[in-house]
Scaffold this motif. Structure first.
Motif, PDB file in Angstrom:
ATOM      1  N   LEU A 115       0.824  -1.210   0.000  1.00 34.09           N
ATOM      2  CA  LEU A 115       0.000   0.000   0.000  1.00 34.09           C
ATOM      3  C   LEU A 115       0.859   1.261   0.000  1.00 34.09           C
ATOM      4  CD1 LEU A 115      -2.843  -1.046   2.486  1.00 34.09           C
ATOM      5  CD2 LEU A 115      -3.020  -0.755   0.008  1.00 34.09           C
ATOM      6  N   ASN A 116       1.835   1.311   0.903  1.00 34.10           N
ATOM      7  CA  ASN A 116       2.655   2.518   0.982  1.00 34.10           C
ATOM      8  C   ASN A 116       3.580   2.655  -0.226  1.00 34.10           C
ATOM      9  OD1 ASN A 116       1.961   4.100   3.238  1.00 34.10           O
ATOM     10  ND2 ASN A 116       2.914   2.619   4.613  1.00 34.10           N
ATOM     11  N   ALA A 117       4.061   1.532  -0.755  1.00 30.12           N
ATOM     12  CA  ALA A 117       4.925   1.607  -1.930  1.00 30.12           C
ATOM     13  C   ALA A 117       4.150   2.033  -3.166  1.00 30.12           C
ATOM     14  CB  ALA A 117       5.593   0.253  -2.171  1.00 30.12           C
ATOM     15  N   SER A 118       2.872   1.646  -3.237  1.00 30.20           N
ATOM     16  CA  SER A 118       2.066   1.944  -4.432  1.00 30.20           C
ATOM     17  C   SER A 118       1.358   3.286  -4.333  1.00 30.20           C
ATOM     18  CB  SER A 118       1.022   0.845  -4.645  1.00 30.20           C
ATOM     19  OG  SER A 118       1.634  -0.421  -4.725  1.00 30.20           O
ATOM     20  N   LEU A 119       0.850   3.601  -3.143  1.00 30.68           N
ATOM     21  CA  LEU A 119      -0.007   4.781  -3.002  1.00 30.68           C
ATOM     22  C   LEU A 119       0.616   5.875  -2.150  1.00 30.68           C
ATOM     23  CD1 LEU A 119      -3.338   2.851  -2.255  1.00 30.68           C
ATOM     24  CD2 LEU A 119      -2.484   3.618  -4.477  1.00 30.68           C
ATOM     25  N   GLY A 120       1.855   5.663  -1.713  1.00 30.26           N
ATOM     26  CA  GLY A 120       2.460   6.599  -0.766  1.00 30.26           C
ATOM     27  C   GLY A 120       2.527   8.031  -1.246  1.00 30.26           C
ATOM     28  N   LYS A 121       2.733   8.231  -2.569  1.00 31.12           N
ATOM     29  CA  LYS A 121       2.847   9.591  -3.098  1.00 31.12           C
ATOM     30  C   LYS A 121       1.499  10.298  -3.165  1.00 31.12           C
ATOM     31  CE  LYS A 121       6.942   8.580  -5.897  1.00 31.12           C
ATOM     32  NZ  LYS A 121       7.540   8.586  -7.252  1.00 31.12           N
ATOM     33  N   ARG A 122       0.420   9.529  -3.007  1.00 30.46           N
ATOM     34  CA  ARG A 122      -0.910  10.120  -3.147  1.00 30.46           C
ATOM     35  C   ARG A 122      -1.617  10.325  -1.810  1.00 30.46           C
ATOM     36  NH1 ARG A 122      -0.544   5.859  -6.698  1.00 30.46           N
ATOM     37  NH2 ARG A 122      -0.373   6.363  -8.920  1.00 30.46           N
ATOM     38  N   VAL A 123      -0.981   9.872  -0.715  1.00 30.10           N
ATOM     39  CA  VAL A 123      -1.633   9.977   0.594  1.00 30.10           C
ATOM     40  C   VAL A 123      -0.778  10.828   1.519  1.00 30.10           C
ATOM     41  CG1 VAL A 123      -2.800   7.755   0.347  1.00 30.10           C
ATOM     42  CG2 VAL A 123      -0.554   7.852   1.433  1.00 30.10           C
ATOM     43  N   SER A 124      -1.385  11.262   2.600  1.00 25.86           N
ATOM     44  CA  SER A 124      -0.692  12.106   3.561  1.00 25.86           C
ATOM     45  C   SER A 124       0.231  11.282   4.446  1.00 25.86           C
ATOM     46  CB  SER A 124      -1.716  12.834   4.432  1.00 25.86           C
ATOM     47  OG  SER A 124      -2.444  11.902   5.216  1.00 25.86           O
TER      48      SER A 124
ATOM     49  N   ALA B  65       0.066  11.174   7.641  1.00 20.64           N
ATOM     50  CA  ALA B  65      -0.763  10.537   8.669  1.00 20.64           C
ATOM     51  C   ALA B  65      -1.323   9.216   8.172  1.00 20.64           C
ATOM     52  CB  ALA B  65      -1.890  11.477   9.079  1.00 20.64           C
ATOM     53  N   ALA B  66      -1.784   9.196   6.913  1.00 19.62           N
ATOM     54  CA  ALA B  66      -2.342   7.964   6.358  1.00 19.62           C
ATOM     55  C   ALA B  66      -1.264   6.903   6.189  1.00 19.62           C
ATOM     56  CB  ALA B  66      -3.012   8.260   5.022  1.00 19.62           C
ATOM     57  N   ALA B  67      -0.083   7.303   5.680  1.00 17.17           N
ATOM     58  CA  ALA B  67       1.003   6.344   5.495  1.00 17.17           C
ATOM     59  C   ALA B  67       1.443   5.757   6.828  1.00 17.17           C
ATOM     60  CB  ALA B  67       2.179   7.018   4.790  1.00 17.17           C
ATOM     61  N   GLY B  68       1.583   6.616   7.830  1.00 18.64           N
ATOM     62  CA  GLY B  68       1.978   6.140   9.152  1.00 18.64           C
ATOM     63  C   GLY B  68       0.920   5.247   9.778  1.00 18.64           C
ATOM     64  N   ALA B  69      -0.347   5.606   9.578  1.00 15.12           N
ATOM     65  CA  ALA B  69      -1.440   4.808  10.143  1.00 15.12           C
ATOM     66  C   ALA B  69      -1.479   3.416   9.520  1.00 15.12           C
ATOM     67  CB  ALA B  69      -2.769   5.523   9.932  1.00 15.12           C
ATOM     68  N   VAL B  70      -1.281   3.351   8.206  1.00 14.43           N
ATOM     69  CA  VAL B  70      -1.267   2.039   7.534  1.00 14.43           C
ATOM     70  C   VAL B  70      -0.121   1.187   8.064  1.00 14.43           C
ATOM     71  CG1 VAL B  70      -0.819   0.889   5.340  1.00 14.43           C
ATOM     72  CG2 VAL B  70      -2.430   2.796   5.437  1.00 14.43           C
ATOM     73  N   ALA B  71       1.089   1.767   8.113  1.00 15.07           N
ATOM     74  CA  ALA B  71       2.268   1.006   8.542  1.00 15.07           C
ATOM     75  C   ALA B  71       2.136   0.527   9.982  1.00 15.07           C
ATOM     76  CB  ALA B  71       3.518   1.873   8.378  1.00 15.07           C
ATOM     77  N   CYS B  72       1.712   1.426  10.859  1.00 15.36           N
ATOM     78  CA  CYS B  72       1.568   1.047  12.269  1.00 15.36           C
ATOM     79  C   CYS B  72       0.393   0.083  12.455  1.00 15.36           C
ATOM     80  CB  CYS B  72       1.363   2.286  13.131  1.00 15.36           C
ATOM     81  SG  CYS B  72       2.784   3.403  13.164  1.00 15.36           S
ATOM     82  N   GLY B  73      -0.684   0.315  11.707  1.00 11.87           N
ATOM     83  CA  GLY B  73      -1.869  -0.533  11.846  1.00 11.87           C
ATOM     84  C   GLY B  73      -1.601  -1.984  11.481  1.00 11.87           C
ATOM     85  N   VAL B  74      -0.883  -2.203  10.373  1.00  8.34           N
ATOM     86  CA  VAL B  74      -0.616  -3.588   9.972  1.00  8.34           C
ATOM     87  C   VAL B  74       0.344  -4.263  10.945  1.00  8.34           C
ATOM     88  CG1 VAL B  74      -1.114  -3.180   7.533  1.00  8.34           C
ATOM     89  CG2 VAL B  74       1.222  -2.860   8.367  1.00  8.34           C
ATOM     90  N   MET B  75       1.286  -3.501  11.512  1.00  8.97           N
ATOM     91  CA  MET B  75       2.196  -4.107  12.481  1.00  8.97           C
ATOM     92  C   MET B  75       1.469  -4.459  13.776  1.00  8.97           C
ATOM     93  SD  MET B  75       5.178  -4.742  11.401  1.00  8.97           S
ATOM     94  CE  MET B  75       5.894  -5.109  12.995  1.00  8.97           C
TER      95      MET B  75
END
Length: 691
Positions: free
Chosen positions: A15-24, A26-36
């Protein structure tokens, strides 16, 4: 359930590798922390189910698919959970989650795309490490083994624009490839010998053998596997990449040094305990290499001035402790120290990150001091981590380190025990040197970088006047006015730099909430984690080691444990820790001039340690430069240019020359073509008439 554990962080990476340039951010950090965090919760649920099984049958497996099937050989992508891998997945996902949370604040100054790129690498790192520890055979383990090597390259070189970071990343990658070459050879030889690469099948086959008295096939297999472990877990002679790994962001250092990559070698030996137990010569090598690495790295750590470099050599030293335990057959003690070390080493690295964050990137201990008042959360949590790693009673490091020393002594390895005890003393010295230099005393006089650079330039380069070769021009009123204006401007610049620097010094900020949360949780873990293996001499039952026994498949050697001896050795290790703290307090808190005098008296030794025994220089002279010379003068200029290029170019030139000559036949003259046909026909008829 088992497949979800590595799959969740892998989804976060995608998700972050594909959509990271299009999201904030906060969203990138939330995804990374959420999956962990999700992976940690699934891991905890799986471990809860595992603990509910009978002691001797604690194992769960999930075959995702058949990966390779050729004749009688089959390799499935199977994940297997047992007591050993359960400890590892909780450490990786639990401490990894805290490092992810910490990173959301630490990396906030990065751009959105770089922020997402960072978290995608971090998630991928965790996913590969989880595959490594959950794999039920060498092939699945190797996927994770190479994956964490790739991610270490990406994360250490995250700031790739900085040459030191890109060089460190390449160094880590190349050194690990050397170790991995030995690992691959070991796996191939193991398959030839046992006809399988499944951990359980190999263990069953090896258990029917007698321990090798001479250096046989099993010894070669285990030695080659250990070569791979020396690369991943930074042991002599392949430890040189790990101190340079600090060039990456500090949370990356915490992840590599505490929860993931460097523990892979220790885990691999524990996973193949039956195999290694049948190769006593290899175990002796493992123990000696571990003890030597622990002592060498400890001596280097005492004199380093970069706060992260001290912690990096501390990691190398503590990994040496773990290999010492594995080498004397104390597999449970080695994994116990791996588990406790993850808490306090992550805490120490993240604490150093909070210091660096507060000081706007400063890492030199000589430019720190007096931070206790301004950074209370960082100070107290860092102090707990330092006490834990030093082996102070009641904290996590005390229990695991003392267990290793006791098992080393009781197995008859007196010299190795002495080395381990000396390393314990050095650990306390260098860790409290960091504490006292960074947090106690007064701030060292600081010069802003811009002013320092300007001052250095003024010292090294004389001021250029319009006609410097004629001193009489200095007496001209216009030149005097020019000099006065220049000095006035420089003085104003100096004052402005000092004012900005003083404003920064007067507004030091402690760790922000996300960073503080991670520090506090890790500090609690650094206190409580050791009680999982409360020793028998203090009324405990070594529950941690007993929990791990089914994974090792090796019955512990029955020893008449003398609680009096164990208690005496415990007091000796406590004395070493207290003595180390006392020595550090005297030299770096009470009387820093004495430390300077001592350094001056033993200047040669200090230079030797500051330059890390010149190992990098020796490698450069004996390995890197010869390869470079052979590559440039031999392979490039001779083989490539004179042989390969000459052959290829020669073919081209031959065809071009032939084409040029053949082209002259095509004149476009009908009369010439008719004449050539006529003479050709005459020649052919003449030939046949002659025959």
């Amino acid at each position: 359930m088992l497949l979800l554990i590595p799959l969740l962080p892998f989804v976060g990476f995608l998700l972050n590798a594909s959509l990271g340039k299009r999201v904030s951010k906060a969203a990138a950090g939330a995804v990374a922390c959420g999956v962990m965090i999700g992976s940690f919760l699934v891991s905890a649920a799986a471990v809860w189910r595992l603990v509910g099984l009978p002691h001797e049958s604690r194992a769960m497996a999930n075959q995702a698919f058949t990966w390779i099937s050729s004749g009688d050989f089959t390799a499935a992508f199977t994940l297997r959970l047992d007591p050993l891998s359960s400890v590892m997945i909780l450490v990786i996902t639990g401490i990894g989650s805290l490092i992810h949370v910490y990173s959301t604040a630490y990396m906030h100054e990065e751009s959105d795309s770089e922020y997402a790129r960072y978290f995608s690498y971090l998630n991928l790192f965790a996913a590969f490490m989880l595959v490594l520890v959950l794999g039920s055979n060498f092939l699945v383990m190797f996927v994770g083994w190479e994956g964490v090597g790739l991610c270490s390259y990406l994360l250490i070189g995250f700031w790739y624009q900085k040459k030191s970071a890109s060089d460190a990343a390449k160094k880590a990658f190349i050194v690990n490839r050397i170790g991995d070459f030995g690992f691959v050879l070991g796996v191939l030889l193991l398959f030839v010998r046992f006809g399988s690469i499944d951990f359980q099948e190999v263990a069953r086959a090896a258990s029917t053998l007698s321990p090798e008295v001479a250096f046989g096939t099993v010894s070669w297999i285990t030695l080659l596997l250990f070569v791979g472990a020396t690369g991943k877990s930074a042991q002599i002679p392949l430890y040189v990449w790990l101190p340079d790994a600090m060039e990456g962001p500090t949370p990356v250092s915490a992840l590599i040094h505490a929860a993931t990559m460097v523990t892979a070698g220790v885990y691999m030996i524990g996973r193949n305990a039956v195999l290694f137990s049948h190769a006593p010569q290899t175990l002796a090598i493992v123990a000696v290499i571990g003890a030597a690495t622990a002592l060498m790295a400890g001596t280097i750590g005492v004199v380093q001035n970069d706060i992260k470099r001290v912690l990096a050599y501390s990691t190398v030293s503590q990994l040496g402790y773990m290999f010492l335990a594995m080498g004397v057959g104390a597999y449970g003690a080695g994994v116990f120290h791996l588990y406790t070390h993850a808490f306090f080493k992550a805490l120490l690295f993240l604490g150093s990150g909070a210091v660096i964050h507060a000081l706007a990137g400063e890492q030199d201990l000589r430019r720190m001091g007096g931070l206790k008042k301004d950074l209370p959360i960082t100070y107290w949590t860092f102090l707990i981590g330092a006490l834990a790693i030093a082996g102070v009673p009641g904290l996590a490091g005390f229990f695991s380190k003392d267990e290793i020393l006791f098992r080393t002594f009781s197995s008859g390895h007196m010299l190795l025990w002495v080395v381990g005890l000396l390393t314990s003393l050095l650990t306390a010295i260098y860790m409290f040197r960091v504490v006292f230099l960074a947090f106690h005393g007064e701030r060292a006089p600081q010069t802003p970088d811009a002013h320092a650079a300007a001052a250095h330039r003024r010292e090294e380069e004389p001021r250029h006047l319009e006609h410097p070769q004629h001193p009489e021009h200095l007496e001209h009123p216009q030149h005097l006015e020019h000099l006065e204006n220049l000095e006035h401007l420089e003085h104003l610049e100096h004052l402005e730099n000092l004012e900005n620097h003083e404003n920064h010094e007067n507004h030091l900020h402690d760790a922000p909430p996300a960073m503080a949360f991670a520090l506090i949780v890790l500090a609690i873990g650094s206190v409580l984690a050791g009680y999982a293996g409360f020793p028998g001499v203090l009324g405990g039952g070594d529950r941690f080691a007993r929990y791990l026994e089914p994974s090792f498949g090796v019955m512990p050697v029955e020893q008449a444990v003398e609680h009096g001896l164990e208690g005496t050795l415990m007091l000796v290790s406590i004395a070493a820790a207290v003595a180390g703290i006392g020595i550090a307090a005297y030299f770096f808190l009470k009387n820093r001039r004495a430390a300077d005098d001592l350094a001056g008296r033993f200047g040669g030794l200090q230079r030797l340690l500051l330059n890390k025994y010149y190992v990098d220089e020796i490698y450069d002279a004996t390995v890197v430069q010869p390869i470079r010379i052979v590559s440039e003068a031999g392979l490039w200029k001779v083989v490539d240019v004179q042989l390969i290029d000459a052959a290829v170019n020669g073919v081209g030139q031959t065809i071009a020359g032939s084409s040029d000559r053949l082209r002259r036949i095509q004149t476009g003259s009908v009369r010439a073509y008719a004449a050539s046909v006529f003479f050709g026909a005459v020649a052919i008829l003449g030939y046949y008439l002659w025959r």
